[in-house]
Design a protein around this motif. Sequence first.
Motif, PDB file in Angstrom:
ATOM      1  N   THR A  67      63.644  44.773  27.456  1.00  7.47           N
ATOM      2  CA  THR A  67      64.947  45.151  28.012  1.00  7.47           C
ATOM      3  C   THR A  67      65.636  46.164  27.094  1.00  7.47           C
ATOM      4  N   THR A  68      65.741  45.812  25.816  1.00  8.62           N
ATOM      5  CA  THR A  68      66.430  46.701  24.875  1.00  8.62           C
ATOM      6  C   THR A  68      65.642  48.002  24.722  1.00  8.62           C
ATOM      7  N   ALA A  69      64.301  47.888  24.685  1.00  7.18           N
ATOM      8  CA  ALA A  69      63.471  49.092  24.572  1.00  7.18           C
ATOM      9  C   ALA A  69      63.715  50.022  25.759  1.00  7.18           C
ATOM     10  N   ASN A  70      63.826  49.452  26.959  1.00  2.13           N
ATOM     11  CA  ASN A  70      64.044  50.294  28.132  1.00  2.13           C
ATOM     12  C   ASN A  70      65.426  50.939  28.119  1.00  2.13           C
ATOM     13  N   ALA A  71      66.436  50.186  27.680  1.00  2.00           N
ATOM     14  CA  ALA A  71      67.790  50.771  27.598  1.00  2.00           C
ATOM     15  C   ALA A  71      67.732  52.010  26.697  1.00  2.00           C
ATOM     16  N   LEU A  72      66.993  51.908  25.594  1.00  2.00           N
ATOM     17  CA  LEU A  72      66.881  53.025  24.652  1.00  2.00           C
ATOM     18  C   LEU A  72      66.054  54.171  25.235  1.00  2.00           C
ATOM     19  N   SER A  73      64.919  53.847  25.839  1.00  2.00           N
ATOM     20  CA  SER A  73      64.051  54.891  26.405  1.00  2.00           C
ATOM     21  C   SER A  73      64.798  55.701  27.464  1.00  2.00           C
ATOM     22  N   TRP A  74      65.474  54.989  28.377  1.00  2.00           N
ATOM     23  CA  TRP A  74      66.187  55.709  29.444  1.00  2.00           C
ATOM     24  C   TRP A  74      67.318  56.549  28.858  1.00  2.00           C
ATOM     25  N   SER A  75      67.985  56.039  27.820  1.00  2.00           N
ATOM     26  CA  SER A  75      69.064  56.820  27.206  1.00  2.00           C
ATOM     27  C   SER A  75      68.499  58.113  26.622  1.00  2.00           C
ATOM     28  N   ILE A  76      67.393  57.993  25.895  1.00  2.00           N
ATOM     29  CA  ILE A  76      66.799  59.170  25.249  1.00  2.00           C
ATOM     30  C   ILE A  76      66.337  60.177  26.302  1.00  2.00           C
ATOM     31  N   TYR A  77      65.745  59.668  27.374  1.00  2.00           N
ATOM     32  CA  TYR A  77      65.313  60.549  28.467  1.00  2.00           C
ATOM     33  C   TYR A  77      66.524  61.275  29.066  1.00  2.00           C
ATOM     34  N   PRO A 128      78.327  31.850  33.752  1.00  2.00           N
ATOM     35  CA  PRO A 128      77.770  30.965  32.718  1.00  2.00           C
ATOM     36  C   PRO A 128      76.366  31.357  32.261  1.00  2.00           C
ATOM     37  N   ARG A 129      75.597  32.063  33.122  1.00  2.00           N
ATOM     38  CA  ARG A 129      74.229  32.422  32.730  1.00  2.00           C
ATOM     39  C   ARG A 129      74.135  33.874  32.262  1.00  2.00           C
ATOM     40  N   VAL A 130      75.265  34.430  31.878  1.00  2.00           N
ATOM     41  CA  VAL A 130      75.279  35.796  31.357  1.00  2.00           C
ATOM     42  C   VAL A 130      74.335  35.879  30.153  1.00  2.00           C
ATOM     43  N   CYS A 131      73.769  37.062  29.901  1.00  2.00           N
ATOM     44  CA  CYS A 131      72.818  37.233  28.808  1.00  2.00           C
ATOM     45  C   CYS A 131      73.426  36.756  27.485  1.00  2.00           C
ATOM     46  N   ILE A 132      72.704  35.893  26.819  1.00  2.00           N
ATOM     47  CA  ILE A 132      73.209  35.338  25.563  1.00  2.00           C
ATOM     48  C   ILE A 132      73.010  36.342  24.420  1.00  2.00           C
ATOM     49  N   GLY A 133      72.097  37.306  24.650  1.00  2.00           N
ATOM     50  CA  GLY A 133      71.778  38.271  23.596  1.00  2.00           C
ATOM     51  C   GLY A 133      72.467  39.614  23.774  1.00  2.00           C
ATOM     52  N   ALA A 134      73.502  39.699  24.651  1.00  2.00           N
ATOM     53  CA  ALA A 134      74.111  41.005  24.958  1.00  2.00           C
ATOM     54  C   ALA A 134      74.661  41.694  23.705  1.00  2.00           C
ATOM     55  N   ALA A 135      75.415  40.976  22.890  1.00  2.00           N
ATOM     56  CA  ALA A 135      76.023  41.599  21.706  1.00  2.00           C
ATOM     57  C   ALA A 135      74.938  42.026  20.720  1.00  2.00           C
ATOM     58  N   PHE A 136      73.913  41.202  20.606  1.00  2.00           N
ATOM     59  CA  PHE A 136      72.759  41.494  19.751  1.00  2.00           C
ATOM     60  C   PHE A 136      72.102  42.797  20.227  1.00  2.00           C
ATOM     61  N   ALA A 137      71.830  42.862  21.545  1.00  2.00           N
ATOM     62  CA  ALA A 137      71.126  44.016  22.108  1.00  2.00           C
ATOM     63  C   ALA A 137      71.957  45.287  21.958  1.00  2.00           C
ATOM     64  N   LEU A 138      73.268  45.191  22.203  1.00  2.00           N
ATOM     65  CA  LEU A 138      74.114  46.387  22.141  1.00  2.00           C
ATOM     66  C   LEU A 138      74.222  46.900  20.713  1.00  2.00           C
ATOM     67  N   GLN A 139      74.379  45.967  19.770  1.00  2.00           N
ATOM     68  CA  GLN A 139      74.456  46.381  18.366  1.00  2.00           C
ATOM     69  C   GLN A 139      73.149  47.100  17.969  1.00  2.00           C
ATOM     70  N   GLU A 140      72.042  46.470  18.341  1.00  2.00           N
ATOM     71  CA  GLU A 140      70.741  47.050  18.009  1.00  2.00           C
ATOM     72  C   GLU A 140      70.571  48.430  18.653  1.00  2.00           C
ATOM     73  N   ALA A 141      70.932  48.529  19.951  1.00  2.00           N
ATOM     74  CA  ALA A 141      70.709  49.787  20.668  1.00  2.00           C
ATOM     75  C   ALA A 141      71.561  50.908  20.076  1.00  2.00           C
ATOM     76  N   VAL A 142      72.816  50.626  19.714  1.00  2.00           N
ATOM     77  CA  VAL A 142      73.670  51.667  19.123  1.00  2.00           C
ATOM     78  C   VAL A 142      73.073  52.107  17.782  1.00  2.00           C
ATOM     79  N   ILE A 143      72.620  51.153  16.976  1.00  2.00           N
ATOM     80  CA  ILE A 143      72.041  51.492  15.669  1.00  2.00           C
ATOM     81  C   ILE A 143      70.799  52.366  15.847  1.00  2.00           C
ATOM     82  N   VAL A 144      69.903  51.937  16.724  1.00  2.00           N
ATOM     83  CA  VAL A 144      68.637  52.677  16.877  1.00  2.00           C
ATOM     84  C   VAL A 144      68.907  54.061  17.468  1.00  2.00           C
ATOM     85  N   LEU A 145      69.752  54.131  18.519  1.00  2.00           N
ATOM     86  CA  LEU A 145      69.999  55.426  19.160  1.00  2.00           C
ATOM     87  C   LEU A 145      70.664  56.399  18.175  1.00  2.00           C
TER      88      LEU A 145
END
Length: 447
Positions: A261-271, A390-407
């Motif tokens: 999921t996080t990899a795809n968010a990054l790939s599509w952003s870069i594209y 209630p079933r919202v992604c539990i890793g959203a903040a983790f993923a967003l922090q990671e994606a901003v750092i990597v991008l």
Amino acid sequence: LQEPPGLLSFLWALRQNPLTTWTERHFEERIITGSGALGRITVVNDPAFIRHILVDNVANYRKDDLQLRVLAPGLGRGLLTAEGEEWKLQRRTIAPLFPPRVVTGFFPAMVESAERLVRRWRRRPEGREVDISLEMTRVTLDVLERTIFSKGVARDPDALGRAITRYFEGLGRIDPVDIFGLPDWVPRIGRWRARPAIRFFEELVNELIQDRKALIARGEPAPRDLLSLLLEAADPETGKGLSDLEVGANIVTFIGAGHETTANALSWSIYLISQDERVRSRIEREVDQVLGDDPFEPQHLDQLVYTRAVLDEAMRLYPPAPFLSRAAIEEDRFGDVTVPAGTVVTIAPYVLHRHRTLWEEPESFRPERFLPEEKARIDRFAYLPFGAGPRVCIGAAFALQEAVIVLATIVRAVRLDLRQGYRVAPLHRITLRPHGGLPMRLTHRSQ
Ligand code: HEM
């Protein structure tokens, strides 16, 4: 979903790429109901109705059987696939693992993974091509290895990465056997192919759990990674911890739900950045101003506002999880719509995020939509990259922090241009990825 003429061609399309089963109507109408081989299905693009399903009347909806049949063989009974009381207990126990304080604690590990990636790229000659899709999967796996296991714990450091890749390779397709709900002993092609990898990966995870427990039992200091946090976690109501099986299932779940999921968010952003000079110069300007040549620090995260908007907009056009679904337990009503018991309700971020009644110029890439003022005007239930309720992604903040750092780390170091003439097409295999990869040419910006 609309079944095109011919059940077999519909099932084939569903297995190959479910995206091709969406029709024009889905992007124009708010609620569409149909019945066919998959039973009664209602596709919902109405934000108020979505809120009703995911929040207000959430107790009447469970994850549907097809989804569980596709996900459970890979993820076991971890948080993503658990239901009812079992899910409630796991969610209460695991939620305290992801507050901002803990996620910020992973900042150095994420920066190290991102830096390692660009260091590797710097050694490549100017103009060399890389497959961004593959590279992003590698970097997100590296982040997960460091944050779950404090990398280096595994005896062979690459074994885990290899096992994970093979593990998920075979599990991404919807198998016709699953669509018809045949019993578990009926062979599934994907699962059969992935069997050795499944066994190897499960044994490896179990070994890591046992090693860590032994370390804790000896009273030696254990790393503060997600594995230790899972082993220590206790249900705040009963004080009960997770069993080894649950710890293992959730490690696999974090990796399964969090890497592609996080990899795809990054790939599509870069594209998308590579396709728009205006966006490219604006993000480069922001990154250069905020980071310059300085080391990446946690306070930079809040200053990378445009970088974050690029990611948000990329996840609108290409939501990494393009399809959510639920089954109605009992009959439900919303306005003049009746949802009979057993109906599968589909909420497809891919369709919702491009819906003509909800977005202005839905097909165009405009990160400005997500700059703070404009973002505040977006309906919470019209934009669902991480789900809601209630079933919202539990890793959203983790993923967003990671994606901003990597991008930001990538933008600071290199420019990436798509191979001339390469046609990019999205492929839906549980997550939404670029079909056939994303070959891009590297040009160095800074040392
Ligand atoms: C649930 C998307 C990253 C762990 C979900 C859901 C979505 C989602 C849409 C809700 C599914 C539903 O309601 O049916 C994403 C996206 C990510 C991402 C787009 C990256 C850009 C992560 C990461 C982790 C993670 C990094 C873990 C480290 C989970 C778990 C659930 C979940 C455990 C199940 C929560 C529950 O049912 O209580 N994710 N996710 N995700 N995600 Fe993520």
